[in-house]
Write a protein that holds these residues in place. Structure first.
Motif, PDB file in Angstrom:
ATOM      1  N   PRO A 281      30.501  29.966 -39.518  1.00  0.00           N
ATOM      2  CA  PRO A 281      29.881  29.780 -40.837  1.00  0.00           C
ATOM      3  C   PRO A 281      30.444  28.550 -41.550  1.00  0.00           C
ATOM      4  O   PRO A 281      31.535  28.070 -41.239  1.00  0.00           O
ATOM      5  CB  PRO A 281      30.236  31.066 -41.590  1.00  0.00           C
ATOM      6  N   VAL A 282      29.697  28.055 -42.517  1.00  0.00           N
ATOM      7  CA  VAL A 282      30.066  26.845 -43.251  1.00  0.00           C
ATOM      8  C   VAL A 282      31.459  26.955 -43.857  1.00  0.00           C
ATOM      9  O   VAL A 282      32.243  26.001 -43.785  1.00  0.00           O
ATOM     10  CB  VAL A 282      29.012  26.528 -44.342  1.00  0.00           C
ATOM     11  N   GLU A 283      31.797  28.089 -44.439  1.00  0.00           N
ATOM     12  CA  GLU A 283      33.118  28.246 -45.070  1.00  0.00           C
ATOM     13  C   GLU A 283      34.247  28.063 -44.059  1.00  0.00           C
ATOM     14  O   GLU A 283      35.265  27.443 -44.353  1.00  0.00           O
ATOM     15  CB  GLU A 283      33.237  29.611 -45.753  1.00  0.00           C
ATOM     16  N   GLU A 284      34.054  28.589 -42.873  1.00  0.00           N
ATOM     17  CA  GLU A 284      35.073  28.440 -41.829  1.00  0.00           C
ATOM     18  C   GLU A 284      35.176  26.985 -41.385  1.00  0.00           C
ATOM     19  O   GLU A 284      36.272  26.468 -41.162  1.00  0.00           O
ATOM     20  CB  GLU A 284      34.750  29.342 -40.639  1.00  0.00           C
ATOM     21  N   VAL A 285      34.046  26.325 -41.270  1.00  0.00           N
ATOM     22  CA  VAL A 285      34.035  24.914 -40.879  1.00  0.00           C
ATOM     23  C   VAL A 285      34.750  24.080 -41.944  1.00  0.00           C
ATOM     24  O   VAL A 285      35.540  23.190 -41.617  1.00  0.00           O
ATOM     25  CB  VAL A 285      32.595  24.415 -40.641  1.00  0.00           C
ATOM     26  N   ALA A 286      34.519  24.384 -43.216  1.00  0.00           N
ATOM     27  CA  ALA A 286      35.186  23.654 -44.299  1.00  0.00           C
ATOM     28  C   ALA A 286      36.698  23.838 -44.231  1.00  0.00           C
ATOM     29  O   ALA A 286      37.461  22.876 -44.408  1.00  0.00           O
ATOM     30  CB  ALA A 286      34.645  24.111 -45.653  1.00  0.00           C
TER      31      ALA A 286
ATOM     32  N   ARG B 186      33.703  20.788 -53.138  1.00  0.00           N
ATOM     33  CA  ARG B 186      32.238  20.653 -52.997  1.00  0.00           C
ATOM     34  C   ARG B 186      31.887  19.612 -51.947  1.00  0.00           C
ATOM     35  O   ARG B 186      30.974  19.800 -51.154  1.00  0.00           O
ATOM     36  CB  ARG B 186      31.598  20.295 -54.329  1.00  0.00           C
ATOM     37  N   GLU B 187      32.630  18.511 -51.946  1.00  0.00           N
ATOM     38  CA  GLU B 187      32.371  17.454 -50.967  1.00  0.00           C
ATOM     39  C   GLU B 187      32.759  17.903 -49.556  1.00  0.00           C
ATOM     40  O   GLU B 187      32.057  17.615 -48.594  1.00  0.00           O
ATOM     41  CB  GLU B 187      33.101  16.167 -51.350  1.00  0.00           C
ATOM     42  N   LEU B 188      33.868  18.598 -49.441  1.00  0.00           N
ATOM     43  CA  LEU B 188      34.285  19.125 -48.144  1.00  0.00           C
ATOM     44  C   LEU B 188      33.236  20.112 -47.624  1.00  0.00           C
ATOM     45  O   LEU B 188      32.880  20.101 -46.446  1.00  0.00           O
ATOM     46  CB  LEU B 188      35.648  19.802 -48.286  1.00  0.00           C
ATOM     47  N   HIS B 189      32.723  20.936 -48.517  1.00  0.00           N
ATOM     48  CA  HIS B 189      31.681  21.909 -48.166  1.00  0.00           C
ATOM     49  C   HIS B 189      30.411  21.177 -47.725  1.00  0.00           C
ATOM     50  O   HIS B 189      29.727  21.598 -46.790  1.00  0.00           O
ATOM     51  CB  HIS B 189      31.412  22.816 -49.375  1.00  0.00           C
ATOM     52  N   ARG B 190      30.099  20.061 -48.395  1.00  0.00           N
ATOM     53  CA  ARG B 190      28.919  19.265 -48.034  1.00  0.00           C
ATOM     54  C   ARG B 190      29.044  18.726 -46.607  1.00  0.00           C
ATOM     55  O   ARG B 190      28.088  18.755 -45.833  1.00  0.00           O
ATOM     56  CB  ARG B 190      28.744  18.106 -49.031  1.00  0.00           C
ATOM     57  N   VAL B 191      30.237  18.261 -46.235  1.00  0.00           N
ATOM     58  CA  VAL B 191      30.465  17.763 -44.879  1.00  0.00           C
ATOM     59  C   VAL B 191      30.336  18.916 -43.877  1.00  0.00           C
ATOM     60  O   VAL B 191      29.718  18.770 -42.824  1.00  0.00           O
ATOM     61  CB  VAL B 191      31.841  17.074 -44.764  1.00  0.00           C
ATOM     62  N   ALA B 192      30.897  20.066 -44.229  1.00  0.00           N
ATOM     63  CA  ALA B 192      30.788  21.247 -43.351  1.00  0.00           C
ATOM     64  C   ALA B 192      29.326  21.647 -43.173  1.00  0.00           C
ATOM     65  O   ALA B 192      28.906  21.977 -42.055  1.00  0.00           O
ATOM     66  CB  ALA B 192      31.596  22.411 -43.935  1.00  0.00           C
ATOM     67  N   GLU B 193      28.551  21.621 -44.238  1.00  0.00           N
ATOM     68  CA  GLU B 193      27.127  21.948 -44.131  1.00  0.00           C
ATOM     69  C   GLU B 193      26.403  20.984 -43.201  1.00  0.00           C
ATOM     70  O   GLU B 193      25.537  21.386 -42.427  1.00  0.00           O
ATOM     71  CB  GLU B 193      26.460  21.911 -45.514  1.00  0.00           C
ATOM     72  N   ALA B 194      26.756  19.710 -43.279  1.00  0.00           N
ATOM     73  CA  ALA B 194      26.131  18.712 -42.413  1.00  0.00           C
ATOM     74  C   ALA B 194      26.471  18.978 -40.943  1.00  0.00           C
ATOM     75  O   ALA B 194      25.599  18.840 -40.072  1.00  0.00           O
ATOM     76  CB  ALA B 194      26.567  17.303 -42.821  1.00  0.00           C
ATOM     77  N   ILE B 195      27.701  19.378 -40.659  1.00  0.00           N
ATOM     78  CA  ILE B 195      28.084  19.693 -39.283  1.00  0.00           C
ATOM     79  C   ILE B 195      27.262  20.873 -38.772  1.00  0.00           C
ATOM     80  O   ILE B 195      26.711  20.829 -37.657  1.00  0.00           O
ATOM     81  CB  ILE B 195      29.597  20.013 -39.189  1.00  0.00           C
ATOM     82  N   VAL B 196      27.154  21.911 -39.589  1.00  0.00           N
ATOM     83  CA  VAL B 196      26.399  23.107 -39.182  1.00  0.00           C
ATOM     84  C   VAL B 196      24.917  22.752 -38.995  1.00  0.00           C
ATOM     85  O   VAL B 196      24.293  23.164 -38.015  1.00  0.00           O
ATOM     86  CB  VAL B 196      26.575  24.225 -40.238  1.00  0.00           C
ATOM     87  N   ARG B 197      24.363  21.984 -39.914  1.00  0.00           N
ATOM     88  CA  ARG B 197      22.939  21.612 -39.867  1.00  0.00           C
ATOM     89  C   ARG B 197      22.626  20.753 -38.632  1.00  0.00           C
ATOM     90  O   ARG B 197      21.581  20.919 -38.004  1.00  0.00           O
ATOM     91  CB  ARG B 197      22.573  20.872 -41.148  1.00  0.00           C
ATOM     92  N   GLU B 198      23.541  19.863 -38.261  1.00  0.00           N
ATOM     93  CA  GLU B 198      23.286  18.942 -37.155  1.00  0.00           C
ATOM     94  C   GLU B 198      23.575  19.562 -35.781  1.00  0.00           C
ATOM     95  O   GLU B 198      23.265  18.953 -34.764  1.00  0.00           O
ATOM     96  CB  GLU B 198      24.092  17.664 -37.323  1.00  0.00           C
ATOM     97  N   ALA B 199      24.167  20.752 -35.783  1.00  0.00           N
ATOM     98  CA  ALA B 199      24.520  21.383 -34.506  1.00  0.00           C
ATOM     99  C   ALA B 199      23.287  21.857 -33.753  1.00  0.00           C
ATOM    100  O   ALA B 199      22.274  22.150 -34.264  1.00  0.00           O
ATOM    101  CB  ALA B 199      25.454  22.563 -34.751  1.00  0.00           C
TER     102      ALA B 199
END
Length: 89
Positions: free
Chosen positions: A47-52, A76-89
């Motif tokens: 999940p995004v939180e774990e990735v962050a 918030r910015e760290l979470h944004r990067v984590a979301e991008a990783i999850v989205r691009e996977a």
């Protein structure tokens, strides 16, 4: 591919840190980009939180311990990067 960049707020820096701002931003950005690349490569549905959390831990592990101790990124910015990783996977 996610290409995060760290920009330090000059108003929050001490005079010494302000003089070192450019090299410090480069070092922090390099560590975050390396962490992003490793985590994106190894991503397997977390999940995004774990990735962050992994991003922060991996970034800090790539820094000198004195710099890592003072590194407090915008969550918030760290979470944004984590979301991008999850989205691009």
């Amino acid at each position: 591919m996610v290409e995060p960049h760290i920009t330090l707020d000059p108003s929050s820096l001490s005079p010494v840190a302000e003089k070192l701002r450019g090299p410090l931003e480069e070092q922090l950005t390099s560590a975050l980009q390396a962490a992003t690349d490793r985590i994106a490569h190894d991503y397997s549905g977390e999940p995004v939180e774990e990735v962050a959390t992994e991003l922060l831990d991996e970034t800090k592990s790539g820094l000198h311990q004195d710099i890592a101790a003072g590194f407090v990124p915008d969550q918030r910015e760290l979470h944004r990067v984590a979301e991008a990783i999850v989205r691009e996977a």
